[in-house]
Design a protein around this motif. Structure first.
Motif, mmCIF file in Angstrom:
data_model
loop_
_atom_site.group_PDB
_atom_site.id
_atom_site.type_symbol
_atom_site.label_atom_id
_atom_site.label_comp_id
_atom_site.label_asym_id
_atom_site.label_seq_id
_atom_site.Cartn_x
_atom_site.Cartn_y
_atom_site.Cartn_z
ATOM 1 N N ARG B 147 16.665 34.948 -37.682
ATOM 2 C CA ARG B 147 17.536 35.209 -36.518
ATOM 3 C C ARG B 147 17.168 36.530 -35.885
ATOM 4 N NH1 ARG B 147 23.745 34.040 -37.909
ATOM 5 N NH2 ARG B 147 23.206 33.205 -39.955
ATOM 6 N N MET B 148 17.525 36.626 -34.642
ATOM 7 C CA MET B 148 17.121 37.798 -33.890
ATOM 8 C C MET B 148 18.310 38.292 -33.061
ATOM 9 S SD MET B 148 14.300 39.502 -32.789
ATOM 10 C CE MET B 148 14.578 41.034 -31.943
ATOM 11 N N LEU B 149 18.494 39.639 -32.936
ATOM 12 C CA LEU B 149 19.477 40.142 -31.958
ATOM 13 C C LEU B 149 18.821 41.197 -31.088
ATOM 14 C CD1 LEU B 149 20.904 43.183 -32.357
ATOM 15 C CD2 LEU B 149 22.012 42.037 -34.273
ATOM 16 N N VAL B 150 19.205 41.143 -29.822
ATOM 17 C CA VAL B 150 18.714 42.131 -28.857
ATOM 18 C C VAL B 150 19.956 42.746 -28.193
ATOM 19 C CG1 VAL B 150 17.419 42.488 -26.733
ATOM 20 C CG2 VAL B 150 16.607 40.829 -28.432
ATOM 21 N N GLY B 151 20.000 44.067 -28.237
ATOM 22 C CA GLY B 151 21.225 44.669 -27.664
ATOM 23 C C GLY B 151 20.963 46.001 -27.021
ATOM 24 N N HIS B 152 22.059 46.653 -26.693
ATOM 25 C CA HIS B 152 21.933 47.936 -26.023
ATOM 26 C C HIS B 152 23.085 48.853 -26.430
ATOM 27 C CE1 HIS B 152 20.721 50.716 -22.842
ATOM 28 N NE2 HIS B 152 19.595 50.003 -22.788
ATOM 29 N N ASP B 153 22.765 50.135 -26.554
ATOM 30 C CA ASP B 153 23.809 51.123 -26.896
ATOM 31 C C ASP B 153 24.705 51.345 -25.677
ATOM 32 O OD1 ASP B 153 25.286 53.308 -27.577
ATOM 33 O OD2 ASP B 153 23.610 54.372 -28.536
ATOM 34 N N VAL B 154 25.985 51.008 -25.813
ATOM 35 C CA VAL B 154 26.895 51.211 -24.665
ATOM 36 C C VAL B 154 27.884 52.355 -24.922
ATOM 37 C CG1 VAL B 154 26.719 48.879 -23.737
ATOM 38 C CG2 VAL B 154 28.394 49.368 -25.534
ATOM 39 N N GLN B 155 27.584 53.157 -25.958
ATOM 40 C CA GLN B 155 28.492 54.248 -26.315
ATOM 41 C C GLN B 155 28.695 55.193 -25.131
ATOM 42 O OE1 GLN B 155 30.271 54.462 -29.102
ATOM 43 N NE2 GLN B 155 31.315 56.180 -28.077
ATOM 44 N N GLU B 156 27.596 55.459 -24.435
ATOM 45 C CA GLU B 156 27.662 56.396 -23.306
ATOM 46 C C GLU B 156 28.678 55.904 -22.259
ATOM 47 O OE1 GLU B 156 24.338 58.340 -20.453
ATOM 48 O OE2 GLU B 156 23.715 57.597 -22.417
ATOM 49 N N ARG B 157 28.605 54.577 -22.040
ATOM 50 C CA ARG B 157 29.520 53.964 -21.080
ATOM 51 C C ARG B 157 30.975 54.139 -21.550
ATOM 52 N NH1 ARG B 157 29.142 47.834 -20.886
ATOM 53 N NH2 ARG B 157 31.257 47.911 -21.707
ATOM 54 N N GLN B 158 31.166 53.926 -22.865
ATOM 55 C CA GLN B 158 32.516 54.114 -23.425
ATOM 56 C C GLN B 158 32.965 55.554 -23.235
ATOM 57 O OE1 GLN B 158 34.365 51.778 -24.448
ATOM 58 N NE2 GLN B 158 32.893 50.111 -24.583
ATOM 59 N N ASP B 159 32.036 56.496 -23.458
ATOM 60 C CA ASP B 159 32.377 57.917 -23.306
ATOM 61 C C ASP B 159 32.811 58.218 -21.882
ATOM 62 O OD1 ASP B 159 31.819 58.317 -25.906
ATOM 63 O OD2 ASP B 159 29.870 59.311 -25.604
#
Lengths: 227, 456
Positions: B147-159
């Motif tokens: 299995r594979m996952l592709v994602g992105h860090d959205v912490q900045e957006r949350q901040d």
């Protein structure tokens, strides 16, 4: 007594002058304020009767000028105005008494007599005691005796008697009593004063041969020793 | 006014209330605006992140078809390293969920939803510490149950979002605070001015018509209003003084001829013998003059009381009631009437002693006139020291309820009273004096009899 009348109404002035002359006074008249002031200042006037509204110089201004120049003769102000406050302003200006038109001649004569004999009543006065014949009133102890016998009076009867004794030998009108004893300046319509006087008479004259309190027909009352 | 009441007073002023309404409205507006901005920003940022992930997934899927597993693993490793800086995350796991390649340490705990998109947290080194970062990712299966996952860090957006939230709350609080403060300040200003105005108004109502409202050198509504009221007061003063002048000249013009009449009659009388018919005629004349004078006095006093141009001073009402009762006590006693009085001590009013005394005297005089011999009259002074109530109650015939209003009008004498002496102005004077003192006159049934109350 030398009396000056300052009054612009001819009818009133003439009848006043006649009545005063009949009563044995020397009378001079002026028909405007300026003449009145001049005469009151230059002649030896014992008492002045001044109408409140006068041509040339207002009656109140006349009285004020007299007082300002140190003239102390008694002044009776006559007024044809409303009243209530006018009386106060009249007395404040230096008037000694105030009478509203139309007046009874008897009322005016009684007031003039009272004014001219202020502090010179028939009753002898030592510091606190007033005495007339065998009637004595002590203002300190508030005790009244006649012929040595104690007479019980209410507070108001005492005041009434004191006022009468201060003016003993003179005629005192009902209005003068209402003003002098109660400090009321209105006509109570009913004969309230007469009833007060008759009670006082009961108290001081009833048990004695010689009455002291007399009724003067058409004028008022007089407290005096009958000759 | 104590500090507490003062404070509450400010809360009651209209500027303060307006300020509250406005600051709440502004706070709501600010909240809505920031909410809208947040929503728009989220849409744009989220949208672009999702597009990036979608494109990456598409690319990897295509590579998956042409590359061997080992090459694919290498590709994922390479991408992971490349993308590390930009916040992209990759993870490839074997069927046992053991990581094979990628920059995420472990396969996130599966959420049961099984949807394509999902969120998870990853510990990321942050200086010496680690921080939990929020990730948004898409997953897809690989051949062989990998299995594979592709994602992105959205912490900045949350901040950014939480920063905006904090900014929003601060803005709302600040708006409310400024609004309240401003309202409080304006309320205090208004209250000070209104206090000055109401103090002057009280003096004017007490009859000092020369008083004027304080005006500041400003053109706001209150000052404009105060100026207009002052202009109105000028006019009222002129009218009242005019009325007073008319009254004075009427008094003068009526008293002068009456005085002449009296003087002439008395002068003529002095020459006539007592009891002569001529003298009797003149006595009738003078008694009519007396009657006219007492009517004139009463009318003038009523008019004077109605113009309000009468001097006022503190009056000891308790003393006054006691003294008027005492004045009439012997007269009523002669008629066998019981005159009872109960007077509360210490009642004071601002007023004219002479007019108050006359009004009370008229009431007691009336009561005595209309009460049958052997009757009863009660005079009472009740109520608090500042709002006293004087009542005079008799057990005479009274006044029918439907006629109580009209007897207060000028010169009304009911038929029943025709044979009783008097000018008929007594109650009118009482009414005028009561009004002059800002009091209320109430006529009541004493069952039987009349009960008149002056309520200060």
């Amino acid at each position: 007594m030398h009396i000056l009348i300052v009054e612009d109404d001819e009818v009133a002035r003439d009848s006043l002058a006649r009545a005063l002359r009949e009563a044995g006074h020397t009378v001079d008249v002026a028909s405007n304020g300026l003449d009145g002031l001049q005469m009151a200042s230059s002649m030896g006037v014992d008492l002045a009767i001044v109408d409140r509204m006068l041509p040339k110089l207002d009656g109140l201004a006349l009285v004020q000028s007299l007082r300002a120049t140190g003239r102390k003769m008694p002044v009776l102000i006559l007024s044809a105005l409303g009243d209530v406050d006018d009386r106060i302003t009249g007395l404040r200006a230096g008037g000694d008494d105030y009478l509203t038109k139309p007046y009874h001649m008897a009322e005016l004569l009684a007031r003039i007599e009272a004014l001219s004999r202020r502090g010179d009543s028939g009753a002898t006065e030592t510091n606190t005691k007033l005495k007339l014949a065998d009637l004595e009133l002590d203002r300190m102890t508030r005790r009244v005796t006649r012929n040595g016998k104690k007479i019980e009076l209410t507070a108001r009867e005492f005041q009434l008697l004191e006022f009468m004794m201060r003016h003993s030998g003179q005629v005192v009108t009902r209005t003068m009593l209402l003003e002098g004893v109660w400090d009321y300046h209105f006509d109570p319509q009913t004969n309230v004063i007469d009833v007060h006087i008759s009670r006082l008479r009961q108290a001081i004259d009833k048990d004695f041969d010689k009455p002291l309190l007399h009724t003067v027909r058409g004028a008022g009352y007089s407290l005096r020793e009958d000759e | 006014m104590g500090p507490d009441q003062r404070f509450l007073g400010i809360l009651d002023t209209s500027p303060f209330r307006i300020a509250i309404v406005y600051s709440i409205a502004f706070a709501c507006g600010a909240a809505a605006l920031l909410g809208a901005v947040d929503f728009a920003v989220s849409r744009v940022v989220d949208g672009s992140t999702d597009n990036l992930i979608e494109a990456e997934v598409q690319g990897l899927r295509e590579q998956m078809l042409v590359l061997s597993r080992s090459d694919f693993i290498e590709l994922v490793e390479q991408r992971s390293q490349d993308q590390d800086v930009r916040g992209a995350v990759y993870l490839m796991v074997d069927p046992q969920l053991r990581p094979v390649a990628g920059n995420v340490p472990a396969w996130p705990k599966d959420d049961a939803s099984g949807s394509k998109w999902f969120m998870f947290k990853v510990s990321v080194p942050f200086g010496d510490e680690t921080r939990e970062h929020e990730m948004r990712a898409q997953r897809f299966p690989l051949p062989g149950n990998y299995r594979m996952l592709v994602g992105h860090d959205v912490q900045e957006r949350q901040d950014v979002k939480s920063l905006m939230m904090r900014g929003l709350i601060t803005a709302v609080l600040l708006t409310l605070l400024l609004g309240l403060g401003g309202g409080f300040w304006m309320g205090r200003r208004i209250l000070a001015q209104a206090g000055a105005i109401s103090a002057v108004a009280t003096q004017i109502m007490r009859g000092d018509l020369s008083q004027r409202l304080p005006v500041r050198n400003a053109d706001d509504e209150i000052n404009t209003l105060a100026r207009e009221i002052n202009t109105m007061l000028d006019k009222i003063e002129q009218l009242t003084l005019g009325m007073r002048t008319v009254l004075d000249s009427a008094a003068h013009d009526l008293r002068t001829p009456l005085n002449r009449l009296q003087a002439t009659a008395e002068g003529a009388m002095s020459t006539l013998a007592l009891g002569s018919p001529e003298r009797r005629v003149l006595e009738r004349v003078t008694s009519e003059v007396d009657h006219m004078r007492s009517t004139l006095d009463a009318l003038l006093r009523i008019a004077l009381a109605e113009t309000g141009t009468v001097a006022r001073e503190p009056v000891d009402l308790s003393e006054l009631v006691g003294s008027v009762v005492e004045l009439y006590a012997p007269v009523s006693e002669e008629r066998g009437i019981v005159l009872e009085s109960s007077v509360a001590a210490g009642a004071h009013v601002q007023g004219n002693r002479q007019l108050l005394a006359q009004a009370l005297a008229n009431l007691i005089d009336n009561a005595i006139k209309f009460t049958p011999d052997g009757g009863r009259i009660r005079v009472a002074l009740r109520g608090s020291a500042s709002t006293p109530e004087v009542t005079v109650e008799d057990n005479g015939p009274g006044i029918p309820a439907d006629k109580r209003e009209i007897v207060l009008g000028r010169r009304v004498r009911l038929d029943e009273a025709r044979n009783v002496p008097g000018s008929g102005l007594g109650l009118s004077l009482v009414a005028a004096v009561t009004k002059l003192h800002g009091a209320r006159l109430v006529l009541d049934d004493a069952a039987p009899g009349l009960k008149v109350s002056m309520k200060f």
